[in-house]
Design a protein around this motif. Structure first.
Motif, mmCIF file in Angstrom:
data_model
loop_
_atom_site.group_PDB
_atom_site.id
_atom_site.type_symbol
_atom_site.label_atom_id
_atom_site.label_comp_id
_atom_site.label_asym_id
_atom_site.label_seq_id
_atom_site.Cartn_x
_atom_site.Cartn_y
_atom_site.Cartn_z
ATOM 1 N N ASP A 52 0.861 -1.183 0.000
ATOM 2 C CA ASP A 52 0.000 0.000 0.000
ATOM 3 C C ASP A 52 0.897 1.234 0.000
ATOM 4 O O ASP A 52 1.467 1.608 1.035
ATOM 5 C CB ASP A 52 -0.903 -0.008 1.227
ATOM 6 N N LEU A 53 1.035 1.870 -1.133
ATOM 7 C CA LEU A 53 1.946 3.004 -1.265
ATOM 8 C C LEU A 53 1.345 4.311 -0.770
ATOM 9 O O LEU A 53 2.038 5.323 -0.683
ATOM 10 C CB LEU A 53 2.373 3.157 -2.725
ATOM 11 N N GLY A 54 0.079 4.301 -0.413
ATOM 12 C CA GLY A 54 -0.543 5.508 0.112
ATOM 13 C C GLY A 54 0.105 6.003 1.389
ATOM 14 O O GLY A 54 0.057 7.201 1.704
ATOM 15 N N VAL A 55 0.765 5.083 2.097
ATOM 16 C CA VAL A 55 1.422 5.471 3.353
ATOM 17 C C VAL A 55 2.537 6.474 3.106
ATOM 18 O O VAL A 55 2.895 7.240 4.010
ATOM 19 C CB VAL A 55 1.951 4.211 4.084
ATOM 20 N N LEU A 56 3.103 6.503 1.907
ATOM 21 C CA LEU A 56 4.197 7.427 1.611
ATOM 22 C C LEU A 56 3.755 8.887 1.729
ATOM 23 O O LEU A 56 4.568 9.767 2.032
ATOM 24 C CB LEU A 56 4.743 7.164 0.205
ATOM 25 N N GLU A 57 2.475 9.155 1.479
ATOM 26 C CA GLU A 57 1.977 10.519 1.559
ATOM 27 C C GLU A 57 1.904 11.014 3.000
ATOM 28 O O GLU A 57 1.823 12.220 3.238
ATOM 29 C CB GLU A 57 0.599 10.601 0.905
ATOM 30 N N ARG A 58 1.943 10.080 3.954
ATOM 31 C CA ARG A 58 1.827 10.449 5.378
ATOM 32 C C ARG A 58 3.111 10.212 6.156
ATOM 33 O O ARG A 58 3.162 10.471 7.359
ATOM 34 C CB ARG A 58 0.692 9.651 6.024
ATOM 35 N N TRP A 59 4.137 9.711 5.517
ATOM 36 C CA TRP A 59 5.371 9.321 6.206
ATOM 37 C C TRP A 59 6.252 10.544 6.452
ATOM 38 O O TRP A 59 6.320 11.453 5.630
ATOM 39 C CB TRP A 59 6.107 8.289 5.351
ATOM 40 N N GLU A 60 6.974 10.514 7.575
ATOM 41 C CA GLU A 60 7.818 11.657 7.943
ATOM 42 C C GLU A 60 8.949 11.903 6.954
ATOM 43 O O GLU A 60 9.457 13.026 6.856
ATOM 44 C CB GLU A 60 8.415 11.447 9.339
ATOM 45 N N LEU A 61 9.352 10.894 6.190
ATOM 46 C CA LEU A 61 10.462 11.089 5.258
ATOM 47 C C LEU A 61 10.136 12.184 4.248
ATOM 48 O O LEU A 61 11.026 12.952 3.857
ATOM 49 C CB LEU A 61 10.799 9.780 4.540
ATOM 50 N N GLY A 62 8.890 12.268 3.806
ATOM 51 C CA GLY A 62 8.513 13.317 2.880
ATOM 52 C C GLY A 62 8.760 14.702 3.462
ATOM 53 O O GLY A 62 9.266 15.604 2.774
ATOM 54 N N GLU A 63 8.436 14.878 4.740
ATOM 55 C CA GLU A 63 8.662 16.170 5.401
ATOM 56 C C GLU A 63 10.153 16.448 5.562
ATOM 57 O O GLU A 63 10.606 17.587 5.383
ATOM 58 C CB GLU A 63 7.970 16.184 6.768
ATOM 59 N N LEU A 64 10.918 15.410 5.899
ATOM 60 C CA LEU A 64 12.368 15.586 6.054
ATOM 61 C C LEU A 64 13.012 15.991 4.733
ATOM 62 O O LEU A 64 13.945 16.802 4.704
ATOM 63 C CB LEU A 64 13.003 14.289 6.569
ATOM 64 N N LEU A 65 12.518 15.440 3.634
ATOM 65 C CA LEU A 65 13.072 15.786 2.324
ATOM 66 C C LEU A 65 12.720 17.217 1.922
ATOM 67 O O LEU A 65 13.525 17.909 1.294
ATOM 68 C CB LEU A 65 12.572 14.800 1.270
ATOM 69 N N GLU A 66 11.533 17.664 2.285
ATOM 70 C CA GLU A 66 11.175 19.050 1.995
ATOM 71 C C GLU A 66 12.048 20.005 2.783
ATOM 72 O O GLU A 66 12.481 21.051 2.272
ATOM 73 C CB GLU A 66 9.696 19.282 2.312
ATOM 74 N N LEU A 67 12.338 19.687 4.038
ATOM 75 C CA LEU A 67 13.265 20.505 4.827
ATOM 76 C C LEU A 67 14.658 20.484 4.215
ATOM 77 O O LEU A 67 15.342 21.511 4.158
ATOM 78 C CB LEU A 67 13.319 19.993 6.275
ATOM 79 N N ALA A 68 15.082 19.302 3.758
ATOM 80 C CA ALA A 68 16.420 19.166 3.186
ATOM 81 C C ALA A 68 16.569 19.999 1.925
ATOM 82 O O ALA A 68 17.636 20.545 1.648
ATOM 83 C CB ALA A 68 16.714 17.691 2.895
ATOM 84 N N ARG A 69 15.509 20.098 1.147
ATOM 85 C CA ARG A 69 15.557 20.939 -0.058
ATOM 86 C C ARG A 69 15.839 22.402 0.295
ATOM 87 O O ARG A 69 16.362 23.159 -0.523
ATOM 88 C CB ARG A 69 14.242 20.825 -0.821
ATOM 89 N N LYS A 70 15.495 22.783 1.512
ATOM 90 C CA LYS A 70 15.747 24.148 1.971
ATOM 91 C C LYS A 70 17.079 24.265 2.707
ATOM 92 O O LYS A 70 17.387 25.307 3.282
ATOM 93 C CB LYS A 70 14.608 24.598 2.883
ATOM 94 N N GLY A 71 17.841 23.170 2.698
ATOM 95 C CA GLY A 71 19.153 23.178 3.339
ATOM 96 C C GLY A 71 19.141 22.826 4.803
ATOM 97 O O GLY A 71 20.149 23.001 5.495
ATOM 98 N N VAL A 72 18.016 22.298 5.314
ATOM 99 C CA VAL A 72 17.905 21.919 6.726
ATOM 100 C C VAL A 72 17.955 20.399 6.810
ATOM 101 O O VAL A 72 17.007 19.714 6.396
ATOM 102 C CB VAL A 72 16.595 22.450 7.351
ATOM 103 N N TYR A 73 19.061 19.866 7.324
ATOM 104 C CA TYR A 73 19.252 18.422 7.410
ATOM 105 C C TYR A 73 19.079 17.972 8.858
ATOM 106 O O TYR A 73 19.872 18.348 9.732
ATOM 107 C CB TYR A 73 20.645 18.031 6.917
ATOM 108 N N VAL A 74 18.051 17.183 9.122
ATOM 109 C CA VAL A 74 17.781 16.687 10.467
ATOM 110 C C VAL A 74 17.416 15.210 10.385
ATOM 111 O O VAL A 74 17.044 14.692 9.328
ATOM 112 C CB VAL A 74 16.630 17.477 11.153
ATOM 113 N N GLY A 75 17.499 14.549 11.537
ATOM 114 C CA GLY A 75 17.075 13.159 11.634
ATOM 115 C C GLY A 75 17.817 12.252 10.675
ATOM 116 O O GLY A 75 19.037 12.301 10.538
#
Length: 362
Positions: A52-75
């Protein structure tokens, strides 16, 4: 109805990581049943229900990648940055990963003939967008250059977004990484568990809990950990896990950065069943073992190398004991403090070490 998923056949490192990317997504959905079979350098996962790939839309990795695109690397993204030997290219890796991750719900493909159908491979991807280069940490020997004649030519090993995203997810969450700083750079020892023949999804997910980054920051000593010593260190300071009903192996490879140079060593596959049993027993008999192993890794790594080589390959246990005892006594004479108590643990450590001869023969 059970579903079958095949890793594409990009090599033992990418395929092991793609497998763990799949396992992580299964875990996010609470799917722990099924089995994984080693079929050469590929893996076949058979699970009761589809992913079930729908879980990817709710997973924290998506948020971490959006932060990383802004130069903020955490977790976990910070761990990935510390494991990456291409420092200048890391921002590109993250940007490409974010693109592939956001498309994975539509691109996911682990069908049996995936690689042939997508025409993935060396130098095949110069056909427009949608193709990704496997970076050294997630490909080992593939890299970007290939030997031709007496020189090197630039021919990237090209994969689709599904393979790229799953391999990187597997590296982030499934690979156990030990970074060792040296005077002119750092070395990363990478380990990922696979079935030697066949294992349950549940037990592979249990071993996946060891995934993450460990950092040995000691500089200035001439000697350093080798592959065997790094494996023993990683298993010792992490959770105590022992899979009694299955026979795991580990894919191991080294990535290095020295000044502005980077390279990857050819991967090897090690049988780690005896190592897991040894560490579990040692931590049971000597609860202070993680502290002992930390002292050895940062100050006397050759003693830990000797221990790792013995547990993996056999040899003279008494020579290993003498080496470790000498190393600990040397640390007591130089640093004093409470280190003398570590020497007192050597009798119990010796007893467990001698027992490992019986374990490794089973």
């Amino acid at each position: 109805m059970s579903m079958r998923y095949y890793t594409p056949g990009h090599g033992v490192v990418p395929d092991a990581l793609i497998l763990h990317g799949l396992l992580k997504i299964l875990h996010l959905n609470g799917q722990v049943e099924g089995c994984v079979e080693n079929i050469g350098e590929r893996f076949l996962a058979e699970v009761p229900d589809g992913v079930d790939l729908g879980v990817l839309e709710r997973w924290e990795l998506g948020e971490l990648l959006e932060l990383a695109r802004k130069g903020v690397y955490v977790g976990k993204i910070k761990e990935l940055q510390l494991s990456a030997i291409d420092i200048a290219g890391f921002k590109t890796w993250i940007s490409r990963l974010a693109d592939a991750y956001n498309s994975l719900i539509h691109m996911f493909d682990l069908s049996e003939h995936h690689r042939e159908a997508k025409r993935e491979g060396r130098g095949r991807g110069r056909r427009g967008g949608g193709w990704y280069t496997l970076y050294l940490p997630i490909s080992s020997v593939f890299g970007k250059y290939v030997g031709k004649g007496y020189g090197l030519s630039e021919e990237a090993y090209i994969v689709c977004g599904s393979c790229f995203a799953l391999a990187t997810i597997g590296y982030i969450y499934g690979a156990l990484k030990v970074r060792v700083d040296v005077n002119r750079g750092f070395t990363v020892f990478n380990f990922v568990f696979i079935p030697r023949s066949k294992m349950s999804v549940r037990n592979l997910l249990l071993l996946q809990r060891l995934g993450g980054l460990l950092w040995v920051r000691k500089r200035g000593i001439s000697a350093s950990l080798n592959m065997a010593g790094a494996l023993i260190y990683a298993l010792s300071v992490g959770e105590t896990l022992y899979v009694a009903s299955d026979t795991p192996a580990v894919v191991a490879w080294i990535t290095e950065r020295s000044d502005n140079n980077q390279r990857s060593h050819r991967p090897i596959v090690l049988d780690v069943a005896a190592s897991l049993r040894f560490i579990a027993k040692l931590k049971l008999e000597v609860p202070q073992w993680p502290k002992v192993v930390d002292v050895l890794a940062t100050n006397e790594p050759t003693a830990l190398n000797a221990l790792g080589e013995y547990v993996l390959f056999g040899g003279d246990p008494y020579a290993v004991v003498r080496h470790m005892l000498s190393a600990l006594r040397g640390q007591v004479s130089r640093r004093g403090g409470g280190l003398h108590r570590f020497v007192a643990f050597m009798e119990k450590i010796t007893n467990v070490l001698l027992m490992s001869e019986q374990w490794s023969s089973k």
